[in-house]
Scaffold this motif. Structure first.
Motif, PDB file in Angstrom:
ATOM      1  N   ALA A 149       0.981  -1.334  -0.155  1.00  0.00           N
ATOM      2  CA  ALA A 149      -0.371  -0.001   0.265  1.00  0.00           C
ATOM      3  C   ALA A 149       0.306   1.291  -0.090  1.00  0.00           C
ATOM      4  N   VAL A 150       1.881   1.284   0.260  1.00  0.00           N
ATOM      5  CA  VAL A 150       3.101   2.167   0.467  1.00  0.00           C
ATOM      6  C   VAL A 150       4.131   2.742  -0.992  1.00  0.00           C
ATOM      7  N   LEU A 151       3.539   1.758  -2.200  1.00  0.00           N
ATOM      8  CA  LEU A 151       4.693   1.496  -2.641  1.00  0.00           C
ATOM      9  C   LEU A 151       4.859   2.739  -3.875  1.00  0.00           C
ATOM     10  N   SER A 152       3.916   3.316  -4.375  1.00  0.00           N
ATOM     11  CA  SER A 152       3.515   4.660  -4.336  1.00  0.00           C
ATOM     12  C   SER A 152       4.123   5.811  -4.505  1.00  0.00           C
ATOM     13  N   SER A 153       4.347   5.966  -3.205  1.00  0.00           N
ATOM     14  CA  SER A 153       5.667   6.768  -2.720  1.00  0.00           C
ATOM     15  C   SER A 153       7.127   6.397  -2.964  1.00  0.00           C
ATOM     16  N   GLN A 154       7.611   7.140  -3.887  1.00  0.00           N
ATOM     17  CA  GLN A 154       8.891   7.124  -4.016  1.00  0.00           C
ATOM     18  C   GLN A 154      10.028   6.465  -2.675  1.00  0.00           C
ATOM     19  N   PRO A 155       9.692   7.509  -2.387  1.00  0.00           N
ATOM     20  CA  PRO A 155      10.507   7.025  -0.958  1.00  0.00           C
ATOM     21  C   PRO A 155      10.504   5.393  -0.487  1.00  0.00           C
ATOM     22  N   ARG A 156       9.507   5.306   0.308  1.00  0.00           N
ATOM     23  CA  ARG A 156       9.083   4.240   0.218  1.00  0.00           C
ATOM     24  C   ARG A 156       9.004   2.822  -0.817  1.00  0.00           C
ATOM     25  N   LEU A 157       9.217   2.608  -1.826  1.00  0.00           N
ATOM     26  CA  LEU A 157       9.611   2.382  -3.641  1.00  0.00           C
ATOM     27  C   LEU A 157      11.394   2.362  -3.067  1.00  0.00           C
ATOM     28  N   THR A 158      11.461   3.218  -2.900  1.00  0.00           N
ATOM     29  CA  THR A 158      13.362   3.049  -2.990  1.00  0.00           C
ATOM     30  C   THR A 158      13.747   2.409  -2.387  1.00  0.00           C
TER      31      THR A 158
END
Length: 290
Positions: A149-158
């Motif tokens: 649910a948080v992978l749309s956020s670039q920092p969390r994806l990185t």
């Protein structure tokens, strides 16, 4: 022969010097030997285990407690690794008459397995990497849990991709080392990317997450390769090439391509909060049956 040694009477029993000395030595040595054996076993850890890794707040400890307690328990961020022994019956389910499900009792030859939960904080992730380095042959499979649910956020994806990259790199190195020392090439280690919290509105589907991770891993690999080239690393520099995931001549990363380098990846969605973890448990069962 014993008559030539002094005799003592202890609790009404006649005891000679040799018997007394042997008894004293046994009393002293037996605890020492047992403590060393137990200490050795505790350091070595279980002979085989599943490794549970992934970013913080992804649900790793919740999954472990769900398997252990068969119910949802609120958890806090872990700072140390924890290994639990679980019956294989927790991985199997049967439908009850009321439409629910219940765990099967394990009646097979496999009675239990170990699950090792590791912290997800960036400063503590070395615990998972160390577990693979110390016991690559003992690891049955790896569960890399992420918050879908948080992978749309670039920092969390990185952050998610960086940890996965390091984990895959350690597996690759260990596979290369085992291949050099073995007569035949070892089997790739199974790795499940468990996309947790798919019940949330912002959660991405597993197919999209799978594609996204491969693209981001490729970008990270390209960045690292360019960094090595800019630093003047030559093709002969094995230490620097160890930082390259998969085929060193390509910037792309695919699950199929990584199989050649020692890891077989599966991506499956689920939700611990919604008690929707059947696909993850089925994957674990298949690893135990392999």
């Amino acid at each position: 022969m014993t008559d030539s040694f002094p005799q003592w009477e202890i609790l009404g029993l006649s005891v000679s010097l040799p018997i007394l000395l042997i008894s004293l030595i046994a009393v002293i040595l037996i605890p020492v030997v047992l403590s060393r054996i137990l200490a050795s076993k505790s350091q070595d850890g279980p002979s085989s285990f599943f490794l549970l890794a992934g970013p913080r707040d992804s649900g790793k400890t919740s999954f472990l407690l769900y398997l252990q307690e068969k119910t949802l328990i609120p958890t806090q961020t872990s700072t140390t690794s924890a290994t639990v022994k679980l019956p294989t019956g927790v991985l199997e389910q049967i439908k009850s008459e009321d439409g629910g499900s219940s765990a099967l009792e394990d009646t097979g030859s496999r009675h239990s397995f170990h699950l090792k939960d590791t912290p997800g904080h960036p400063k503590l992730r070395s615990q998972a990497l160390t577990a693979i380095n110390l016991a690559p042959k003992s690891c049955i499979g790896i569960i890399y849990m992420l918050d879908s649910a948080v992978l749309s956020s670039q920092p969390r994806l990185t952050d998610t991709v960086e940890y996965l990259y390091e984990l895959l790199l350690v597996i690759q190195k260990q596979f290369a080392s085992l291949s050099e020392s073995a007569a035949t090439s070892p089997d790739p280690i199974p790795l499940l990317i468990a996309c947790n919290k798919n019940d949330l509105f912002t959660a991405l589907p597993s197919a999209k997450i799978s594609n996204l991770l491969q693209i981001e891993l490729g970008r990270m690999k390209e960045t690292k390769r360019k960094g090595l080239l800019n630093a003047g690393a030559g093709e002969e520099d094995d230490e620097d090439l160890d930082r390259v995931l998969g085929d060193e001549n390509s910037d792309h990363v695919t699950w199929e391509g990584l199989r050649e380098f020692g890891v077989e990846i599966s991506v499956q969605s689920g939700s611990i909060k919604s008690i929707a973890a059947e696909s993850w448990k089925s994957w674990m069962s298949s690893c135990l049956d392999a």
